[in-house]
Design an enzyme around this catalytic site. Structure first.
Site, PDB file in Angstrom:
ATOM      1  N   ARG A  93       7.947  58.257   8.866  1.00  8.45           N
ATOM      2  CA  ARG A  93       7.276  59.534   9.158  1.00  8.45           C
ATOM      3  C   ARG A  93       5.851  59.546   8.587  1.00  8.45           C
ATOM      4  NH1 ARG A  93      11.298  64.310   7.692  1.00  8.45           N
ATOM      5  NH2 ARG A  93       9.617  65.511   8.655  1.00  8.45           N
ATOM      6  N   GLY A 123      11.382  64.968   3.816  1.00 10.20           N
ATOM      7  CA  GLY A 123       9.921  65.038   3.948  1.00 10.20           C
ATOM      8  C   GLY A 123       9.323  66.033   2.972  1.00 10.20           C
ATOM      9  N   ASP A 147      12.070  74.359  13.000  1.00  5.55           N
ATOM     10  CA  ASP A 147      13.355  73.680  12.758  1.00  5.55           C
ATOM     11  C   ASP A 147      14.477  74.223  13.650  1.00  5.55           C
ATOM     12  OD1 ASP A 147      12.186  72.097  10.835  1.00  5.55           O
ATOM     13  OD2 ASP A 147      12.756  73.396   9.175  1.00  5.55           O
ATOM     14  N   LYS A 153       9.775  64.626  13.174  1.00  9.53           N
ATOM     15  CA  LYS A 153      10.751  65.184  12.224  1.00  9.53           C
ATOM     16  C   LYS A 153      11.753  64.075  11.854  1.00  9.53           C
ATOM     17  CE  LYS A 153       9.105  69.321  11.857  1.00  9.53           C
ATOM     18  NZ  LYS A 153       8.517  69.731  10.579  1.00  9.53           N
ATOM     19  N   SER A 157       1.321  73.296   8.935  1.00 11.84           N
ATOM     20  CA  SER A 157       2.441  72.647   8.245  1.00 11.84           C
ATOM     21  C   SER A 157       2.513  73.139   6.815  1.00 11.84           C
ATOM     22  CB  SER A 157       2.244  71.123   8.262  1.00 11.84           C
ATOM     23  OG  SER A 157       3.014  70.531   7.227  1.00 11.84           O
ATOM     24  N   LYS A 175      16.700  75.807   2.239  1.00 10.66           N
ATOM     25  CA  LYS A 175      16.290  74.464   1.805  1.00 10.66           C
ATOM     26  C   LYS A 175      14.871  74.482   1.237  1.00 10.66           C
ATOM     27  CE  LYS A 175      15.974  71.027   4.984  1.00 10.66           C
ATOM     28  NZ  LYS A 175      14.631  70.440   4.892  1.00 10.66           N
ATOM     29  N   SER A 176      13.960  75.162   1.921  1.00  6.94           N
ATOM     30  CA  SER A 176      12.557  75.180   1.451  1.00  6.94           C
ATOM     31  C   SER A 176      12.458  75.823   0.072  1.00  6.94           C
ATOM     32  CB  SER A 176      11.687  75.976   2.433  1.00  6.94           C
ATOM     33  OG  SER A 176      11.652  75.328   3.675  1.00  6.94           O
ATOM     34  N   GLN A 209       4.332  71.884   4.604  1.00  2.00           N
ATOM     35  CA  GLN A 209       4.389  70.733   3.696  1.00  2.00           C
ATOM     36  C   GLN A 209       2.981  70.299   3.322  1.00  2.00           C
ATOM     37  OE1 GLN A 209       6.926  67.771   5.489  1.00  2.00           O
ATOM     38  NE2 GLN A 209       8.760  69.033   5.223  1.00  2.00           N
ATOM     39  N   ARG A 247      11.473  74.128  -3.767  1.00  5.22           N
ATOM     40  CA  ARG A 247      10.352  74.673  -4.544  1.00  5.22           C
ATOM     41  C   ARG A 247      10.825  75.182  -5.908  1.00  5.22           C
ATOM     42  NH1 ARG A 247       9.228  74.441   0.704  1.00  5.22           N
ATOM     43  NH2 ARG A 247       7.065  74.471   1.455  1.00  5.22           N
TER      44      ARG A 247
END
Ligand code: S3P
Length: 451
Positions: free
Chosen positions: A141, A112, A337, A364, A186, A39-40, A188, A44
């Site tokens: 969030r 997020g 996660d 989360k 983080s 997913k990450s 993010q 990107r």
């Protein structure tokens, strides 16, 4: 197990309920499977593809709801993105600094990563105005973790509670380079600031208290940005006024999705499961370290490098009962996660497992500390909430019950894995949440469970 209909989804009041009726004996998980794209990395690849000049081609993109939100936002910002599929997605980038001012609100859905990374990009695009929002969960969030450092760089961002909550409004402008010392590890936050630094003159640096996932740094380098990393000090820098050039990206399988099968294979007696083509970037492999500490039999086969990310096939075989352990400190960002499914592993382990330093779990997609404790306890586990984690006394037998994902994908899937080792029938409400990161989860579950 599908023929006997022991695992099925059904619609109930506009939601989906997953039922898992475990046979009393003679059941295990077998076979070779693949998990969907990381997913990450998927997010990107779409974002950098949109910001680059020329074409980016993406193989193995995750077709979950979250990357779909990213694709929708960047289409609205002017990038041409072909229909999403796992074979080959083409992104015709619009070029750094060239994003269009969209005519409507950008909606990041449940994601997020989409919202926080996109904020860095939008805030550094001068002379455009943007508005961004998300679903109920995302609008609750915390956004100050990215809004504040962006404001220190000169960004103009407004939102509820002084910019802490979406919807947010952003007046893009030229920013000032910064060295931001983030109080949280983080990816993010780090990625948001580095992406803002791409368009900012000078060097923008982020230092974190522990190393978070480094996919942005790797991919930015591959797209031609001057990125410097210092793992010793947990710092990453980007040199501004960069030029990004479209690339070929191959997305490996998501270790966060593989984690469900690793735990399932380790706790269901007689199981022997191989998960092919899983990304094993060291900033993501905390789950492998913890399963090794717990005594699970997980081996890495066919280790290789694919498009700048390490990949392996992971084989798990059920063996002796797992042992409880402590999960804390610098390990946390490397498995943040995977904690819900590791909590499931801990309920079937001998002794006590303690998770600390994981207060991030409270913000989360749901409050994963409270939700995992209440849902596992409902099934008969002994889980105590800590302010920053969980204490799990293993070895209590679980029984099938009605539980709830709280619309959190990782909670729903973790509870499904718990159900595999619970007696009787478990029903998981709002199980459709799995589609955020793993749309094929139930199909694979039906396929690997064998009597
Ligand atoms: C992600 C970073 C992590 C993780 C999330 C994806 C990313 O969040 O929990 O699922 O792709 O950068 P934090 O960086 O907030 O810990």
């Amino acid at each position: 197990m599908s023929e006997t209909n022991r695992i099925f989804m059904e619609a109930v009041d506009c939601q989906q309920r997953l039922t898992i009726a475990r046979p009393a004996t003679g059941f295990s998980l077998q076979g070779r499977i693949r998990v969907p794209g990381d997913k990450s990395i998927s997010h990107r690849s779409l974002m950098l593809g949109a910001l680059a000049s020329g074409e980016t081609v993406i193989q193995g993109l995750l077709l979950g709801e979250d990357p779909r939100s990213t694709a929708a936002c960047f289409r609205a910002l002017g990038a041409e993105i072909s229909e999403l599929n796992t074979e080959l997605v083409r992104v015709r980038g619009i070029g750094l600094g060239q994003l269009l001012e969209p005519a409507d609100v950008l909606n990041a859905g449940n994601s997020g990563t989409t919202l926080r990374l996109m904020l860095g990009i939008l805030a550094s695009h001068p002379d455009r105005f943007f508005t961004v929002t998300g679903d109920d969960s995302l609008r609750s969030r915390p956004m100050s973790r990215v809004v504040k450092p962006l404001q220190q760089m000169g960004a103009e961002i407004w939102g509820r509670q002084h910019g802490a909550l979406a919807p947010l409004a952003i007046q893009g402008r030229s920013l000032k380079a910064t060295h931001y010392h983030s109080p949280i590890a983080s990816a993010q936050v780090k990625s948001c600031i580095l992406l803002a630094g791409l368009m900012t003159e000078g060097i923008t640096t982020v230092t974190e208290p522990a190393l978070s996932r480094d996919h942005s740094e790797r991919m930015l380098k591959a797209f031609g940005a001057d990125v410097r990393v210092d793992p010793e000090t947990c710092s990453a820098s980007v040199v501004g006024s960069a030029q990004l050039v479209g690339q070929a990206v191959v997305v490996p399988g998501d270790i966060s999705s593989a984690a469900f099968w690793l735990v399932a294979g380790a706790i269901v007696p007689g199981s022997d499961l191989t998960i092919e083509n899983v990304g094993i970037n060291p900033t993501r492999t905390g789950v492998l370290d913890v399963l090794a500490m717990m005594g699970a039999d997980v081996t890495q086969e066919n280790v290789r490098e694919v498009a700048g990310e390490p990949v392996a096939d992971l084989r798990v075989r059920a063996g002796a009962p797992l042992r409880g352990c402590t999960i804390a400190g610098d390990l946390i960002p490397r498995l943040i996660d995977e904690i819900p499914v590791l909590a499931v592993a801990a309920t079937f382990a001998t002794g006590t497992t303690t998770v600390r330093d994981a207060e991030e779990l409270r913000v989360k997609e749901s409050d994963r500390i409270t939700v995992m404790a209440t849902q596992l306890n409902q099934m008969g586990a002994k889980v105590t909430e800590l302010p920053d984690g969980l204490e799990i006394t293993g070895g209590t037998a679980l029984t099938g019950q009605a539980v709830d994902s709280f619309t959190d994908h990782r909670i729903g899937m973790s509870l499904a894995i718990a159900a595999l080792n619970a007696t009787g029938t478990t029903t998981i409400h709002r199980a459709e949440a799995a589609a955020i990161s793993y749309p094929e989860f139930v199909d694979t579950l039906q396929r690997v469970c064998q009597e």
